[in-house]
Design a protein around this motif. Structure first.
Motif, PDB file in Angstrom:
ATOM      1  N   PHE A  23     -32.565  14.993  35.389  1.00  0.00           N
ATOM      2  CA  PHE A  23     -31.690  15.346  34.270  1.00  0.00           C
ATOM      3  C   PHE A  23     -32.426  15.596  32.966  1.00  0.00           C
ATOM      4  CE2 PHE A  23     -28.809  13.638  37.406  1.00  0.00           C
ATOM      5  CZ  PHE A  23     -27.868  14.652  37.422  1.00  0.00           C
ATOM      6  N   GLU A  24     -33.743  15.421  32.949  1.00  0.00           N
ATOM      7  CA  GLU A  24     -34.518  15.925  31.811  1.00  0.00           C
ATOM      8  C   GLU A  24     -34.322  17.439  31.676  1.00  0.00           C
ATOM      9  OE1 GLU A  24     -38.485  13.181  31.110  1.00  0.00           O
ATOM     10  OE2 GLU A  24     -38.446  14.494  32.867  1.00  0.00           O
ATOM     11  N   GLN A  25     -34.046  18.092  32.806  1.00  0.00           N
ATOM     12  CA  GLN A  25     -33.858  19.543  32.818  1.00  0.00           C
ATOM     13  C   GLN A  25     -32.377  19.930  32.927  1.00  0.00           C
ATOM     14  OE1 GLN A  25     -36.633  21.226  32.237  1.00  0.00           O
ATOM     15  NE2 GLN A  25     -37.728  19.261  32.320  1.00  0.00           N
ATOM     16  N   GLY A  26     -31.480  18.971  32.786  1.00  0.00           N
ATOM     17  CA  GLY A  26     -30.062  19.249  32.939  1.00  0.00           C
ATOM     18  C   GLY A  26     -29.437  19.864  31.698  1.00  0.00           C
ATOM     19  N   THR A  27     -28.166  20.214  31.825  1.00  0.00           N
ATOM     20  CA  THR A  27     -27.423  20.719  30.667  1.00  0.00           C
ATOM     21  C   THR A  27     -27.147  19.565  29.712  1.00  0.00           C
ATOM     22  OG1 THR A  27     -25.248  20.296  31.632  1.00  0.00           O
ATOM     23  CG2 THR A  27     -26.300  22.406  32.171  1.00  0.00           C
ATOM     24  N   LYS A  48     -26.655  15.647  30.707  1.00  0.00           N
ATOM     25  CA  LYS A  48     -27.499  14.602  30.114  1.00  0.00           C
ATOM     26  C   LYS A  48     -26.654  13.515  29.480  1.00  0.00           C
ATOM     27  CE  LYS A  48     -31.605  17.400  29.076  1.00  0.00           C
ATOM     28  NZ  LYS A  48     -32.594  17.735  28.067  1.00  0.00           N
ATOM     29  N   ASP A  49     -25.643  13.919  28.717  1.00  0.00           N
ATOM     30  CA  ASP A  49     -24.787  12.940  28.042  1.00  0.00           C
ATOM     31  C   ASP A  49     -24.076  12.047  29.055  1.00  0.00           C
ATOM     32  OD1 ASP A  49     -25.510  13.969  25.597  1.00  0.00           O
ATOM     33  OD2 ASP A  49     -23.692  15.183  25.343  1.00  0.00           O
ATOM     34  N   LEU A  50     -23.506  12.663  30.088  1.00  0.00           N
ATOM     35  CA  LEU A  50     -22.772  11.901  31.101  1.00  0.00           C
ATOM     36  C   LEU A  50     -23.680  10.942  31.843  1.00  0.00           C
ATOM     37  CD1 LEU A  50     -20.341  11.283  32.912  1.00  0.00           C
ATOM     38  CD2 LEU A  50     -20.929  13.311  34.274  1.00  0.00           C
ATOM     39  N   VAL A  51     -24.817  11.425  32.311  1.00  0.00           N
ATOM     40  CA  VAL A  51     -25.730  10.593  33.102  1.00  0.00           C
ATOM     41  C   VAL A  51     -26.317   9.482  32.249  1.00  0.00           C
ATOM     42  CG1 VAL A  51     -27.908  10.591  34.375  1.00  0.00           C
ATOM     43  CG2 VAL A  51     -26.241  12.424  34.758  1.00  0.00           C
ATOM     44  N   TYR A  52     -26.724   9.811  31.048  1.00  0.00           N
ATOM     45  CA  TYR A  52     -27.311   8.806  30.158  1.00  0.00           C
ATOM     46  C   TYR A  52     -26.313   7.689  29.849  1.00  0.00           C
ATOM     47  CZ  TYR A  52     -29.528   6.707  26.056  1.00  0.00           C
ATOM     48  OH  TYR A  52     -30.088   5.816  25.158  1.00  0.00           O
ATOM     49  N   GLU A  53     -25.101   8.065  29.495  1.00  0.00           N
ATOM     50  CA  GLU A  53     -24.086   7.056  29.148  1.00  0.00           C
ATOM     51  C   GLU A  53     -23.762   6.167  30.345  1.00  0.00           C
ATOM     52  OE1 GLU A  53     -20.792   9.253  27.634  1.00  0.00           O
ATOM     53  OE2 GLU A  53     -21.905   9.992  25.871  1.00  0.00           O
ATOM     54  N   THR A  54     -23.697   6.770  31.517  1.00  0.00           N
ATOM     55  CA  THR A  54     -23.401   5.981  32.724  1.00  0.00           C
ATOM     56  C   THR A  54     -24.525   5.005  33.030  1.00  0.00           C
ATOM     57  OG1 THR A  54     -22.093   7.801  33.652  1.00  0.00           O
ATOM     58  CG2 THR A  54     -22.868   6.112  35.181  1.00  0.00           C
ATOM     59  N   LEU A  55     -25.750   5.482  32.998  1.00  0.00           N
ATOM     60  CA  LEU A  55     -26.886   4.617  33.320  1.00  0.00           C
ATOM     61  C   LEU A  55     -27.046   3.496  32.306  1.00  0.00           C
ATOM     62  CD1 LEU A  55     -29.511   7.284  34.490  1.00  0.00           C
ATOM     63  CD2 LEU A  55     -28.109   5.764  35.910  1.00  0.00           C
ATOM     64  N   THR A 103     -35.577   2.417  27.698  1.00  0.00           N
ATOM     65  CA  THR A 103     -36.750   3.222  27.352  1.00  0.00           C
ATOM     66  C   THR A 103     -36.952   4.344  28.351  1.00  0.00           C
ATOM     67  OG1 THR A 103     -37.828   1.317  26.319  1.00  0.00           O
ATOM     68  CG2 THR A 103     -39.236   3.171  26.930  1.00  0.00           C
ATOM     69  N   GLU A 104     -36.743   4.045  29.619  1.00  0.00           N
ATOM     70  CA  GLU A 104     -36.886   5.055  30.663  1.00  0.00           C
ATOM     71  C   GLU A 104     -35.781   6.102  30.553  1.00  0.00           C
ATOM     72  OE1 GLU A 104     -37.156   5.228  35.566  1.00  0.00           O
ATOM     73  OE2 GLU A 104     -37.137   3.305  34.510  1.00  0.00           O
ATOM     74  N   TYR A 105     -34.547   5.639  30.359  1.00  0.00           N
ATOM     75  CA  TYR A 105     -33.417   6.561  30.323  1.00  0.00           C
ATOM     76  C   TYR A 105     -33.389   7.410  29.052  1.00  0.00           C
ATOM     77  CZ  TYR A 105     -31.725   3.798  34.265  1.00  0.00           C
ATOM     78  OH  TYR A 105     -31.607   3.159  35.481  1.00  0.00           O
ATOM     79  N   ASP A 106     -34.018   6.922  27.988  1.00  0.00           N
ATOM     80  CA  ASP A 106     -34.085   7.712  26.750  1.00  0.00           C
ATOM     81  C   ASP A 106     -34.765   9.058  26.976  1.00  0.00           C
ATOM     82  OD1 ASP A 106     -32.724   5.910  25.192  1.00  0.00           O
ATOM     83  OD2 ASP A 106     -34.508   5.017  24.275  1.00  0.00           O
ATOM     84  N   LYS A 107     -35.596   9.150  28.011  1.00  0.00           N
ATOM     85  CA  LYS A 107     -36.290  10.412  28.305  1.00  0.00           C
ATOM     86  C   LYS A 107     -35.302  11.516  28.687  1.00  0.00           C
ATOM     87  CE  LYS A 107     -40.340   7.900  30.051  1.00  0.00           C
ATOM     88  NZ  LYS A 107     -41.116   7.558  31.271  1.00  0.00           N
ATOM     89  N   ILE A 108     -34.151  11.114  29.240  1.00  0.00           N
ATOM     90  CA  ILE A 108     -33.136  12.110  29.601  1.00  0.00           C
ATOM     91  C   ILE A 108     -32.660  12.862  28.359  1.00  0.00           C
ATOM     92  CG2 ILE A 108     -30.794  12.408  30.516  1.00  0.00           C
ATOM     93  CD1 ILE A 108     -31.326  10.016  32.348  1.00  0.00           C
ATOM     94  N   LYS A 109     -32.512  12.133  27.271  1.00  0.00           N
ATOM     95  CA  LYS A 109     -31.984  12.730  26.039  1.00  0.00           C
ATOM     96  C   LYS A 109     -33.084  13.364  25.190  1.00  0.00           C
ATOM     97  CE  LYS A 109     -28.199  11.406  24.525  1.00  0.00           C
ATOM     98  NZ  LYS A 109     -26.869  12.046  24.457  1.00  0.00           N
ATOM     99  N   GLY A 110     -34.305  13.189  25.610  1.00  0.00           N
ATOM    100  CA  GLY A 110     -35.457  13.587  24.774  1.00  0.00           C
ATOM    101  C   GLY A 110     -35.494  15.053  24.438  1.00  0.00           C
ATOM    102  N   ASN A 111     -34.955  15.924  25.327  1.00  0.00           N
ATOM    103  CA  ASN A 111     -35.023  17.362  25.094  1.00  0.00           C
ATOM    104  C   ASN A 111     -33.754  17.937  24.489  1.00  0.00           C
ATOM    105  OD1 ASN A 111     -37.598  17.446  26.201  1.00  0.00           O
ATOM    106  ND2 ASN A 111     -36.845  17.740  28.282  1.00  0.00           N
ATOM    107  N   ASN A 112     -32.812  17.063  24.102  1.00  0.00           N
ATOM    108  CA  ASN A 112     -31.566  17.557  23.490  1.00  0.00           C
ATOM    109  C   ASN A 112     -31.829  18.091  22.089  1.00  0.00           C
ATOM    110  OD1 ASN A 112     -29.970  17.122  25.635  1.00  0.00           O
ATOM    111  ND2 ASN A 112     -28.668  15.576  24.700  1.00  0.00           N
TER     112      ASN A 112
END
Length: 303
Positions: free
Chosen positions: A270-274, A278-285, A294-303
């Motif tokens: 999801f680093e490469q997701g829409t 990213k919002d949905l996966v990050y909030e769920t995790l 810290t690990e999951y913050d990488k999902i939002k890193g490219n927003n």
């Protein structure tokens, strides 16, 4: 006639050789133990590999290339009167269709992997019986490996193998053994033990979670060779099941085990997701597993 007999024997040998379900590498780390017979650990490793890899655990026939790839690392913390107090790390993976990528199915740590063992002891698991704690530990985890693999290929496909795990737990709870060996099998010792995990997996409240486990692999990962965006979207679409299951059964071990295996993969996916994914996966995790922020913050890193 002789040629036909030889051919039949070779064919039979091939079928027998390919019948087993698991291909497991066992590692024994005895660095913490000084001045003991190190050959016993090598014998233990050989015994475990032989038991896991040559036992036919189910009535299914696996081709060599279909065997479940797994590894078991046992760290021996202490040995007292032939009682081995250990920790065990179990990992398994399976290939993703039409790719060279393998996805992790299990990455599980058992801190109460304690058993009685003398060099050259034989391990024999008989369904419905309790032979020795080590034999039952190995049988439990072999069925667990097969169950997770089957769940990833068909909806609730692992049910009969998880049921075997439950039978082993039940037999272990009533067996006579050293108190340290009994840990991990009991209902109230911990919510992170063998009893808790199999209780989760067979709980009706986890039915949707196990269906999602199938969809994650077959309808998500296995479809990504054809269309990455569609496969990733399917994984995102169902991920809220983790939060719903966690609400129904808070702090459950099955969710922890899933994320221990999948957290890195989810981040990379999801680093490469829409932005919406990213919002949905990050909030769920973050809702179910905030310790890995810290690990999951990488999902939002490219927003």
């Amino acid at each position: 006639m002789k040629r036909l007999c030889v051919l039949s024997i070779c064919l039979l040998a091939t079928l027998v050789a390919s019948a087993q379900e698991l291909r497991c590498t066992v590692t024994i780390n005895s660095d913490k133990i000084q001045g003991t017979n190190k050959s016993a650990y090598e014998t233990l490793k050989q015994t475990l590999e032989e038991t896991i890899n040559t036992t036919r655990w189910t009535n299914m026939t696996f081709a060599e290339k279909e065997r479940i790839e797994c590894s078991m690392m046992i760290v021996v913390n202490s040995v007292d009167n032939n009682i081995y107090h250990c920790e065990m790390q179990l990992q398994s993976r399976r290939p993703v269709y039409n790719t060279g990528y393998h996805t992790t199915l299990l990455n599980l740590r058992d801190k109460q992997f304690t058993f009685s063992y003398q060099e050259f002891d034989r391990l024999e698991h008989q369904p419905g019986q309790f032979s020795s704690n080590l034999a039952e530990l190995i049988a439990f985890y072999c069925y667990l490996l097969i169950g997770y693999d089957a769940d990833s290929y068909s909806r609730l496909g692992g049910a009969p193998y998880f049921q075997e795990c439950e039978n082993i737990v039940s037999n272990a709870q009533s067996a006579s053994m050293d108190n340290s060996e009994s840990k991990g099998w009991k209902a109230f010792d911990s919510n992170r033990n063998r009893y808790a995990l199999i209780n989760n997996l067979l709980d009706e409240a986890f039915r949707d979670f196990r269906n999602y486990y199938y969809e994650y692999h077959r309808l998500g990962l296995d479809e990504m060779a054809n269309n990455v965006a569609n496969g990733r979207a399917r994984i995102a679409e169902g991920i809220n099941i983790l939060r719903e299951t966690n609400r129904a059964r808070p702090a459950t071990y099955a969710i922890t085990v899933f994320l221990d295996a999948k957290s890195d993969e989810l981040v990379k996916l999801f680093e490469q997701g829409t932005t919406a994914e990213k919002d949905l996966v990050y909030e769920t995790l973050m809702a179910v597993d905030p310790t890995r922020q810290t690990e999951y913050d990488k999902i939002k890193g490219n927003n």
